[in-house]
Design an enzyme around this catalytic site. Structure first.
Site, short mmCIF file in Angstrom:
data_model
loop_
_atom_site.label_atom_id
_atom_site.label_comp_id
_atom_site.label_asym_id
_atom_site.label_seq_id
_atom_site.Cartn_x
_atom_site.Cartn_y
_atom_site.Cartn_z
N LYS A 27 126.54 -2.03 151.96
CA LYS A 27 124.99 -0.94 151.88
C LYS A 27 124.60 -1.40 152.91
O LYS A 27 124.08 -1.75 154.13
CB LYS A 27 124.35 -2.46 150.85
CG LYS A 27 123.07 -1.48 150.85
CD LYS A 27 122.28 -2.82 150.33
CE LYS A 27 120.39 -2.76 150.21
NZ LYS A 27 119.52 -4.18 149.53
N ALA B 76 115.48 -1.66 145.93
CA ALA B 76 114.22 -2.27 146.81
C ALA B 76 112.49 -1.67 145.93
O ALA B 76 112.50 -0.78 145.61
CB ALA B 76 114.03 -1.36 147.72
N GLY B 77 112.28 -2.76 146.18
CA GLY B 77 110.54 -2.64 145.57
C GLY B 77 110.28 -3.04 143.93
O GLY B 77 109.16 -3.17 144.20
N ASN C 53 116.18 -8.04 144.24
CA ASN C 53 116.97 -9.49 144.73
C ASN C 53 116.11 -9.99 144.26
O ASN C 53 115.76 -11.06 143.46
CB ASN C 53 117.51 -9.15 145.55
CG ASN C 53 118.05 -10.71 145.92
OD1 ASN C 53 118.48 -10.50 147.39
ND2 ASN C 53 117.34 -11.79 146.44
#
Lengths: 255, 65
Positions: free
Chosen positions: A94, A182-183, A204
């Site tokens: 990643k 993300a977000g 996460n």
């Protein structure tokens, strides 16, 4: 769904940081059935302390996706990727090249350059990028076979800041796996990402920092499945004005 | 000689990287090394000779997002 030729059934990719304990992390992984987990590399102290975490994670049988989190230059990211490949035994990476310390926005110029180097070195690159179409094209030209656009800044839990841009990415790259990375803050964010045609969601903090990480991990998977099914079922287009759903033909005149 | 390990100044006797790692207590198999910003594979560690002032990074698996 395939990522670099690997068949994936569960569309949730789960980060492994910030959980209340390693046990909760393992339980969350097992409860939600994720097949891919992200990991990182950090400085080791003499005597070693990282082995326990790594051994515990290996025991889950998940596919490992190492990140280059914290890297701000091409060289840092490339060197970190090579170190990760040796430790984790995978060509997957990643790729994160951070351009701004407040927003953790990717430096897309360095990202494309690092992707080109890593593809040449035999890596299978998962680039953490913005929702910019031109950058996406450059990453594909560099040899990436999938894209990971952000939904909102890392760890912000804001959801999808620009759903129109994600929809445009789907339209522009119809055959490229797209993973929102993300977000994401809530299951509804993950569901919406899938309704827009994304292929998977990587998150996460939304799980790790939930009051009940196990419950949230499972809720995310359910939301992702619902969103995917909704996209496949071809939703109706919104309309500005009301249209009666009950037939008006044969309506009684009672007034 | 003095080198830097993860940014900390350290004295080592060994000249070979593989020996220096043993001397410093980095015995885990799950570590990766870089010298002066360049990746050094497991196999290369026996071939690398350290010089004073070298910057060594030793990394290990960690939780990540």
């Amino acid at each position: 769904m395939q990522f670099y030729g690997t068949e994936i059934k569960n569309r949730l990719l789960l980060g492994t940081a910030q959980y209340p304990s390693p046990k909760v992390l393992t339980q969350a992984i097992q409860a939600c059935g994720t097949e891919i987990v992200t990991v990182s590399l950090r400085r080791e102290s003499a005597g070693g302390s990282g082995d326990g975490f790594w051994e515990g994670l290996r025991a889950t049988g998940c596919k490992i996706l190492p990140n280059t989190a914290g890297c701000h230059t091409v060289q840092e990211a490339v060197t970190t990727a090579h170190m990760a490949r040796e430790v984790f035994g995978t060509d997957w990476v990643k790729l994160e090249v951070i351009g701004h310390s407040d927003t953790l926005q990717p430096d897309v110029f360095a990202l494309v350059e690092a992707a080109r180097v890593l593809v040449r070195d035999g890596f299978q690159v998962f680039p953490y990028t913005t929702d910019d179409l031109v950058v996406g094209e450059k990453l594909l030209e560099a040899g990436c076979e999938l894209l990971m656009p952000w939904g909102a800044p890392i760890g912000s839990g804001q959801g999808l800041r620009n759903p129109d841009a994600l929809r445009a990415m789907r339209a522009h790259f119809p055959d490229i796996p797209l993973i929102v990375d993300a977000g994401i803050g809530r299951p509804s964010d993950a569901c919406r990402a899938m309704e827009l045609g994304m292929d998977a969601v990587l998150l996460n903090t939304a799980v790790a920092k939930a009051g009940d990480p196990l419950g949230m991990a499972c809720a995310m998977v359910q939301a992702i499945e619902a969103g995917l099914a909704g996209f496949d079922a071809d939703p109706m287009e919104p309309r500005d004005m009301a249209v009666p759903s009950t037939p008006v033909l044969g309506l009684a005149e009672l007034g | 000689m003095q080198i830097k390990v993860n940014s900390n100044p350290v004295e080592v006797q060994a000249e070979r990287l593989s020996d220096a790692l043993q001397e410093l207590g980095f015995t885990s198999a799950a570590i990766a090394t870089a010298l002066n910003g360049q990746f050094v594979s497991r196999e290369q560690r026996v071939e690398i000779t350290l010089s004073p002032g070298d910057a060594l990074e030793v990394l290990a698996p960690m939780q990540g997002g």
